[in-house]
Design a protein around this motif. Sequence first.
Motif, PDB file in Angstrom:
ATOM      1  N   VAL A 137       0.723  -1.099   0.242  1.00 35.09           N
ATOM      2  CA  VAL A 137       0.006   0.104   0.245  1.00 35.09           C
ATOM      3  C   VAL A 137       0.381   1.382   0.351  1.00 35.09           C
ATOM      4  N   THR A 138       1.602   0.752   0.044  1.00 29.60           N
ATOM      5  CA  THR A 138       2.815   2.422  -0.108  1.00 29.60           C
ATOM      6  C   THR A 138       2.426   3.342  -1.819  1.00 29.60           C
ATOM      7  N   GLN A 139       2.370   4.565  -1.498  1.00 26.30           N
ATOM      8  CA  GLN A 139       2.884   5.419  -2.704  1.00 26.30           C
ATOM      9  C   GLN A 139       3.447   5.287  -3.865  1.00 26.30           C
ATOM     10  N   MET A 140       4.688   4.890  -3.750  1.00 28.11           N
ATOM     11  CA  MET A 140       6.016   4.143  -4.163  1.00 28.11           C
ATOM     12  C   MET A 140       5.159   3.018  -5.485  1.00 28.11           C
ATOM     13  N   HIS A 141       4.624   2.188  -4.368  1.00 24.08           N
ATOM     14  CA  HIS A 141       4.027   1.354  -5.193  1.00 24.08           C
ATOM     15  C   HIS A 141       2.801   1.126  -6.519  1.00 24.08           C
ATOM     16  N   TYR A 142       1.825   2.724  -6.119  1.00 26.89           N
ATOM     17  CA  TYR A 142       1.233   2.984  -6.514  1.00 26.89           C
ATOM     18  C   TYR A 142       2.027   4.046  -7.938  1.00 26.89           C
ATOM     19  N   ALA A 143       2.402   4.702  -7.524  1.00 23.30           N
ATOM     20  CA  ALA A 143       3.748   5.318  -8.039  1.00 23.30           C
ATOM     21  C   ALA A 143       4.420   4.053  -9.006  1.00 23.30           C
ATOM     22  N   ARG A 144       4.669   3.282  -8.994  1.00 21.58           N
ATOM     23  CA  ARG A 144       5.373   2.403  -9.986  1.00 21.58           C
ATOM     24  C   ARG A 144       4.795   1.284 -10.707  1.00 21.58           C
ATOM     25  N   ARG A 145       2.950   1.456 -10.428  1.00 23.98           N
ATOM     26  CA  ARG A 145       2.181   0.936 -11.699  1.00 23.98           C
ATOM     27  C   ARG A 145       1.402   1.929 -12.225  1.00 23.98           C
ATOM     28  N   GLY A 146       2.160   2.724 -12.394  1.00 22.91           N
ATOM     29  CA  GLY A 146       1.345   4.132 -13.251  1.00 22.91           C
ATOM     30  C   GLY A 146      -0.269   5.282 -12.692  1.00 22.91           C
ATOM     31  N   ILE A 147      -0.513   4.452 -10.758  1.00 20.45           N
ATOM     32  CA  ILE A 147      -1.377   5.064 -10.283  1.00 20.45           C
ATOM     33  C   ILE A 147      -1.037   6.050  -9.890  1.00 20.45           C
ATOM     34  N   VAL A 148      -1.776   7.704 -10.174  1.00 24.00           N
ATOM     35  CA  VAL A 148      -1.548   9.208  -9.451  1.00 24.00           C
ATOM     36  C   VAL A 148      -2.761   8.512  -8.526  1.00 24.00           C
ATOM     37  N   THR A 149      -2.587   8.579  -7.467  1.00 28.07           N
ATOM     38  CA  THR A 149      -3.144   8.885  -6.067  1.00 28.07           C
ATOM     39  C   THR A 149      -3.501   9.968  -5.402  1.00 28.07           C
ATOM     40  N   PRO A 150      -4.751  10.578  -4.868  1.00 28.13           N
ATOM     41  CA  PRO A 150      -5.124  11.566  -5.119  1.00 28.13           C
ATOM     42  C   PRO A 150      -4.083  12.279  -3.911  1.00 28.13           C
ATOM     43  N   GLU A 151      -3.095  11.213  -3.045  1.00 23.31           N
ATOM     44  CA  GLU A 151      -2.072  11.809  -2.460  1.00 23.31           C
ATOM     45  C   GLU A 151      -1.035  13.027  -3.278  1.00 23.31           C
ATOM     46  N   MET A 152      -0.783  12.290  -4.411  1.00 23.49           N
ATOM     47  CA  MET A 152      -0.246  12.670  -5.431  1.00 23.49           C
ATOM     48  C   MET A 152      -0.663  14.345  -6.171  1.00 23.49           C
ATOM     49  N   GLU A 153      -1.729  14.429  -6.722  1.00 19.41           N
ATOM     50  CA  GLU A 153      -2.680  15.376  -6.661  1.00 19.41           C
ATOM     51  C   GLU A 153      -2.717  16.169  -5.503  1.00 19.41           C
ATOM     52  N   PHE A 154      -2.823  15.838  -4.870  1.00 23.70           N
ATOM     53  CA  PHE A 154      -2.865  17.094  -3.110  1.00 23.70           C
ATOM     54  C   PHE A 154      -1.551  17.995  -3.314  1.00 23.70           C
ATOM     55  N   VAL A 155      -0.052  17.304  -3.739  1.00 25.79           N
ATOM     56  CA  VAL A 155       0.631  17.503  -3.375  1.00 25.79           C
ATOM     57  C   VAL A 155       1.574  18.150  -4.792  1.00 25.79           C
ATOM     58  N   ALA A 156       0.723  18.238  -5.641  1.00 26.06           N
ATOM     59  CA  ALA A 156       0.972  18.989  -7.053  1.00 26.06           C
ATOM     60  C   ALA A 156       0.987  20.448  -6.785  1.00 26.06           C
ATOM     61  N   ILE A 157      -0.792  20.024  -6.544  1.00 27.25           N
ATOM     62  CA  ILE A 157      -1.508  21.378  -6.503  1.00 27.25           C
ATOM     63  C   ILE A 157      -0.699  22.511  -5.143  1.00 27.25           C
ATOM     64  N   ARG A 158      -0.677  21.379  -4.016  1.00 27.02           N
ATOM     65  CA  ARG A 158       0.463  22.481  -3.365  1.00 27.02           C
ATOM     66  C   ARG A 158       1.885  23.219  -3.414  1.00 27.02           C
ATOM     67  N   GLU A 159       2.675  22.141  -4.640  1.00 30.42           N
ATOM     68  CA  GLU A 159       4.154  22.625  -4.154  1.00 30.42           C
ATOM     69  C   GLU A 159       4.009  24.120  -5.825  1.00 30.42           C
ATOM     70  N   ASN A 160       2.586  24.381  -6.482  1.00 26.09           N
ATOM     71  CA  ASN A 160       2.636  24.991  -7.430  1.00 26.09           C
ATOM     72  C   ASN A 160       2.116  26.411  -6.633  1.00 26.09           C
ATOM     73  N   LEU A 161       2.122  26.657  -5.540  1.00 31.17           N
ATOM     74  CA  LEU A 161       1.345  27.548  -4.556  1.00 31.17           C
ATOM     75  C   LEU A 161       0.747  28.698  -5.194  1.00 31.17           C
ATOM     76  N   ARG A 162       0.011  27.877  -6.237  1.00 27.48           N
ATOM     77  CA  ARG A 162      -1.534  29.052  -7.513  1.00 27.48           C
ATOM     78  C   ARG A 162      -0.514  29.864  -8.066  1.00 27.48           C
ATOM     79  N   ARG A 163       0.611  30.232  -8.158  1.00 27.32           N
ATOM     80  CA  ARG A 163       1.552  30.750  -8.735  1.00 27.32           C
ATOM     81  C   ARG A 163       1.017  31.649 -10.380  1.00 27.32           C
ATOM     82  N   GLU A 164       0.754  30.230 -10.843  1.00 20.51           N
ATOM     83  CA  GLU A 164       0.477  30.411 -12.506  1.00 20.51           C
ATOM     84  C   GLU A 164      -0.675  31.144 -13.020  1.00 20.51           C
ATOM     85  N   GLN A 165      -1.742  31.567 -11.626  1.00 18.29           N
ATOM     86  CA  GLN A 165      -2.742  32.161 -11.574  1.00 18.29           C
ATOM     87  C   GLN A 165      -3.194  32.856 -10.964  1.00 18.29           C
TER      88      GLN A 165
END
Lengths: 637, 637
Positions: A137-165
């Motif tokens: 059940v690791t995030q790495m396991h999902y990632a290696r199977r090509g699954i984008v988890t909600p956790e990963m999406e959350f992180v992506a949005i968080r890291e961008n800091l709404r900068r482009e908008q």
Amino acid sequence: MNANPKFIAATAQVDQAAIQPLPKSRKVYEQGSRPDIRVPFREIEQADTPTMFGGEKNPPITVYDTSGPYTDPDVKIDIRSGLAPLRENWIAERGDTEQLDGPSSAYGRERLADPKLAELRFNLHRAPRRAKAGANVTQMHYARRGIVTPEMEFVAIRENLRREQYIESLRASGPQGQRLAELLGRQHPGQSFGASIPARITPEFVRDEVARGRAIIPANINHPEIEPMAIGRNFLVKINANIGNSAVSSSIAEEVEKMTWSIRWGGDTVMDLSTGKHIHETREWIIRNSPVPIGTVPIYQALEKVDGKAEELTWEIFRDTLIEQAEQGVDYFTIHAGVRLPFVPLTAKRMTGIVSRGGSIMAKWCLAHHKESFLYERFEEICEIMKAYDVSFSLGDGLRPGSIYDANDEAQLSELRTLGELTQVAWKHDVQVMIEGPGHVPMHMIKENMDLQLEHCHEAPFYTLGPLTTDIAPGYDHITSGIGAAQIGWYGTAMLCYVTPKEHLGLPNKKDVKDGIITYKIAAHAADLAKGHPGAQIRDNALSKARFEFRWEDQFNLGLDPDTAKDFHDETLPKDSMKVAHFCSMCGPHFCSMKITQDVREYAEQIGVSEAEALNKGMQEKAVEFVKKGAEIYHRS
Amino acid sequence: MNANPKFIAATAQVDQAAIQPLPKSRKVYEQGSRPDIRVPFREIEQADTPTMFGGEKNPPITVYDTSGPYTDPDVKIDIRSGLAPLRENWIAERGDTEQLDGPSSAYGRERLADPKLAELRFNLHRAPRRAKAGANVTQMHYARRGIVTPEMEFVAIRENLRREQYIESLRASGPQGQRLAELLGRQHPGQSFGASIPARITPEFVRDEVARGRAIIPANINHPEIEPMAIGRNFLVKINANIGNSAVSSSIAEEVEKMTWSIRWGGDTVMDLSTGKHIHETREWIIRNSPVPIGTVPIYQALEKVDGKAEELTWEIFRDTLIEQAEQGVDYFTIHAGVRLPFVPLTAKRMTGIVSRGGSIMAKWCLAHHKESFLYERFEEICEIMKAYDVSFSLGDGLRPGSIYDANDEAQLSELRTLGELTQVAWKHDVQVMIEGPGHVPMHMIKENMDLQLEHCHEAPFYTLGPLTTDIAPGYDHITSGIGAAQIGWYGTAMLCYVTPKEHLGLPNKKDVKDGIITYKIAAHAADLAKGHPGAQIRDNALSKARFEFRWEDQFNLGLDPDTAKDFHDETLPKDSMKVAHFCSMCGPHFCSMKITQDVREYAEQIGVSEAEALNKGMQEKAVEFVKKGAEIYHRS
């Protein structure tokens, strides 16, 4: 020896200081691809530029927010209930875990059954989860199977800091907005030493980084309360705050307070290093109320279980401790599996021997039994536990140098190479890994640490304690180490473990925790700037603009610690009217250089044409020498 | 607006905090080639190693001492009389100066004649000195003529810190001493980026460095009270503390207190940046009581003389101010002669314009008159004044960046090139020069500053303000800048100008001064270590040894701030018995890693043979794998 008043669960309350709103700040959320992905940010409102300087609107600045629901006025905080389990559905809907009947560790069951602990126990109504048999059940396991988890999406949005908008909406708002976008968005190209930070972080990028082991998302399935975050060289540099009581100090309430205090000021993760009584219960309170990942060093508790006698430690006791803590929801474990028997004699000639507690415990065990470390020998078995709960490894640097003298020696580097070897074992199991680093290192030897770590540990995230760049300032080791932390962060370290002013002297109190956090936020941000992390300079630009325009309150509020900035200012110029004064106590009204610079600009405008033209005109009247030199200079870059 | 009680000369007293002995410290002097060359050091006594760890004697450690006679119990301090004129005979016996009848500046005479000032005036019984007509009294002038002055010899002895004697006497004291000499004297080879630091500083080396302009000895002939010191890339990195009142704050007594407080904690020079009332009188009190060189920015006072109206400044007023201050004994002048008219428009597009007070004053003057700066045009005339008193130039960076946004821009670099040009003019006159540097610079752009300074300014010492590595932490700019200061010191900056926590917010109080000083002592020492300055690591080694051996008091006393270290320790373990405890509040008795390491060593000894052999023996029993890997590792370096 503990003089603290007794902690009683039934009357536990949140620290009021943790839930005060930060000045002019507003909690905002950005929704992801589904309604339950709501990524928190802090928006800092700004005043308009004073009319005399142009009168423009200064839109709010968005900053990364680690403080969790505590700073959301819409959330009712009751630490007796803990935080809402944000990730509960994400975990459940993956269908690869099962709810247990109760703790599966012997120790966990024992503590739960002990009536004497009822009074101080956190009242958890939820049984722990574990991976179904055979599942990973690791995030790495999902990632290696090509699954984008909600956790990963959350992180992506968080890291961008709404900068482009932010920049786009400024550009769309007319000429003044375009000027602002240009001013705030401008940034020096960085020097990232081979990091690969994209202009925009996508969920797919996060997945890829996690899959290749270059980033981790510490996210135990039994800690559904966390707001996911990533630790990796191609993300914002993170910081960790250590808390924890000891046999001679502190209580449960204090430790929960230190956690909420840490995240208020920017702690990205918190390590609970408790070694005293009630470790199990303290940890439960911390985890249930923590929106950030929690790390521990399980060997500390295992040692408690054998009354501090390292030689009596066994794999069975350690294993039970891992399960106990994994089922409480610890997100990463420091495991000193690199302290191997053959490396121990390499420390005999050191100035300060083995300064890591975990390292010295294992060294003692190895010697007492004349045997290789059971952590090293049982490493694959440990991986099996990690992947059943998604606990990340923080491979401990048990042989880190404890003095400048011992920096980068063979003991340390031998262990580092072993950690690289273990990283590959963990990755074979799709278990997430970061690598701990030193310690005490003079400045010119810091980069070697980073370079060797990248080489030997295959770009697994580096997580360093400082390093301290000199030994001679007890009482100021947040600073001796902040210097080293900024540098190693620049070179590529993904997370910086804070050091407080109390390092080497005692346990940090809340003031020390805050001093440590702010110092490390500075180091991490200075590193982001130096790496050229996209958008990192926006906050600097906004703050400097506010400073230049004498928007005192904005200068305070855009800073890492508005309270202290305001208090310092008010010491010499306390009146409210002084917050709009176009000078300050440092120089007084006549000497203010900011004011004089404004005068220079105004003067240029008065004489009729645009600023630069006016000045050029003035200079053309001067001399051939000027035209020649000035023009040359102006066009050089 | 000044709410401070009135300062009265007749009742002025030294700050008692400045004359308290530092714990276990003793003032010692080393005599040079003549009895009146007595170089002060501080010796820190140490306890013996506890018997259980070997019981060896730990001889006292010698550290650099900037505190002057204040910490010498044999000297009676009365700030109304000022310090003894240590250098008076050295200056007189050179026979190239004359005693004037009194101040030769118009302003100096006016202030002396004003009966209203009698009450607060320092009662100086000595008339100023000046070079005889045609003479040049700079240390550089002597150096270039091959003369080793007592000042140069003083500096040489001071820089060596009695290191060789210390190590040699240890070696001569038997096997235990030889082991100690090895342990304390060991040091990592540094990375000095082209500095040329000899193992031992000789008077001749000092002379040569001063002659070629690579170091300065700020030593105005009217400041005979100073204990000479050098600023240069091949000497220990120095730090400067800024003090000074303003129109809205502070008094004479407070500024004298800040000076004595600064030098107690390690300030190598002090700049008096006063801009308020009684600048002249405040300066006299500071200089007469300062054993360290004093710097000023004369344009501040010149501006006071024209009621803050920059455009009304004239060369005549400025010239009179230089003479006034030179005759009081100011050792170096910040002169913003690089702020040339053609560079001013280069600042128009900046985020924060011109943030240097001196720079903005001169920019305003240039624009108001459409003329080149009189500082630039009259530079040779300024040199004539400098060489008549041996005032060193600190060529000001009036166009330094005030924000990350503005770092390393054309305005800044154009000025730097001009400062290089002016350096050569000053050197033509044998006038000593250092170059001021920024400011606000992200980490990855710091080295460029140093490299360009070395290139354009011909290795004249660099003297930087920080630099601050981010703008986002008002209230913590000692830290944002300490990070940059450590780096630029490593790269080659000779003196670091401190920044206090109050930077951008208000005037520093005594606590801020101390925080700034300690932070910058850390930065300077971290730089010395990284450069590989000979012997720099001895103090780190001694402190770490004390730490490892649980000599708590020694750990405190060997640190930069024993008081704070002790207070922090006592917060969690206040009892006296705890100062000899072999554990501390962080981990408690069972978990102390230091203790466990000791156990490891003892264990090795118990099993009969020497430590390393014992461990090796243990390991040989283990496996072929160990012998192979371990041996390989052991022999690798």
